[in-house]
Design an enzyme around this catalytic site. Structure first.
Site, PDB file in Angstrom:
ATOM      1  CG  HIS A 106      26.806  90.093 -32.665  1.00  0.00           C
ATOM      2  ND1 HIS A 106      27.567  89.553 -33.677  1.00  0.00           N
ATOM      3  CD2 HIS A 106      25.509  89.916 -33.037  1.00  0.00           C
ATOM      4  CE1 HIS A 106      26.776  89.061 -34.606  1.00  0.00           C
ATOM      5  NE2 HIS A 106      25.520  89.268 -34.242  1.00  0.00           N
TER       6      HIS A 106
ATOM      7  CG  ASP B 296      30.541  89.144 -32.324  1.00  0.00           C
ATOM      8  OD1 ASP B 296      29.788  88.354 -31.729  1.00  0.00           O
ATOM      9  OD2 ASP B 296      30.438  89.423 -33.530  1.00  0.00           O
TER      10      ASP B 296
ATOM     11  CB  SER C 288      24.518  89.399 -37.335  1.00  0.00           C
ATOM     12  OG  SER C 288      24.366  88.296 -36.480  1.00  0.00           O
TER      13      SER C 288
END
Length: 305
Positions: A267, A237, A142
């Site tokens: 995610h 995501d 991320s």
């Protein structure tokens, strides 16, 4: 949320993450790894680092420098214990996760500066931990993937020995264009990295008039010479489209890329292995990538000598 509420929320989340019940979601550390905490001295500041080493020891092991996710406002290195301890024990390798500064206490680009300064410092002190600085890998998920990608780009420019990069459900575009990728709308109902989360991060972590292009790997021009990359995209995501877009940019620059899409993953799925089955094959793919890539380079270096 006010800055004070962001900090309170983060502290509450960290307490939950360290509870036994939360371990049912995040998974347990690999028993084959030893986990310790240390500090590293950087210009004008100290940062904490979480170090994972194989219990059986060893020397001249690969060095993996890791950056946790959390949108630059949340997250701690221990949220990745399940993944990083496994890589340390099974690769084997020395894994060092950087506890970089977070907003709102430290607005961007503080986290980027921490990543840039931490990498050479960790390479310098790799020896006492039993790591080989010539075989360094940058890894992140991320927002942490932002830092891993940026350090890989900078390493290529400065001649630092980053040999590979692993980017997990990465955020690679922090400009307003992030809201225009199709996956942002198609996966708007996803349970993590929601549109509200993404907008809040920009409001909380960015100072006024901050140029987000400077920390968006997708918006940077020169990617030539960047280390080979494994990019793992999550099919559920909001940020999914950034992974193939960056893979295309790297390939255009002559960089070798492995792109894998885990269609049923959300995610942050590598931090929730008990909830998302895709976490295990993704972790196995990472291990195989590290072994094959680093072994190949190690053997080549031996033949060259």
């Amino acid at each position: 949320m006010t800055p004070e509420q962001v900090i309170e929320h983060r502290e509450a989340l960290n307490r939950k993450r360290r509870s036994p019940l939360f371990g049912l979601i995040t998974g347990r550390p690999d028993r084959g790894a030893r986990i310790t905490t240390h500090t590293v001295d950087l210009p004008g500041r100290q940062l904490g680092v979480r170090v994972y080493r194989p219990e059986r020891g060893g020397s001249a092991l690969p060095l993996i420098v890791a950056f946790h996710g959390g949108g630059f406002i949340n997250g701690t290195p221990d949220q990745d214990d399940w993944l990083l301890s496994y890589l340390a024990a099974r690769c084997p390798a020395v894994v060092v996760s950087v506890d970089y500064r977070l907003a709102p206490e430290h607005l961007l680009p503080a986290a980027v500066e921490d990543a840039y300064d931490a990498l050479p410092r960790l390479i310098e002190q790799a020896g006492p931990w039993g790591a080989d600085p010539a075989r360094t890998v940058a890894l992140g998920s991320s927002a942490g993937a932002t830092l891993a990608a940026l350090t890989a780009i900078r390493a290529a420019e400065l001649g630092q020995p980053v040999r590979a990069q692993i980017l997990i459900n990465p955020q690679l575009d922090w400009t307003d264009r992030v809201f225009r990728y199709p996956s942002f709308t198609e996966n708007a109902d996803a349970p993590t990295a929601t549109p509200a989360n993404c907008r809040a991060v920009q409001r909380i972590a960015f100072p006024s008039s901050f140029d987000a292009r400077t920390m968006s790997p997708l918006r940077l021009e020169n990617l030539a010479g960047t280390a080979p990359a494994l990019i793992q995209a999550a099919g559920l995501d909001t940020l999914e489209d950034q992974a193939p877009a960056y893979a295309d940019r790297l390939r255009q620059a002559g960089v070798d890329v492995t792109l894998t899409r885990y269609s049923t993953a959300t995610h942050a799925f590598l931090s929730m292995p008990r909830l998302v089955p895709a976490a295990r094959p993704a972790r196995a793919e990472m291990l195989a990538y590290l072994r094959s890539h680093l072994l190949e380079r190690s053997e080549t270096a031996t033949r060259d000598r």
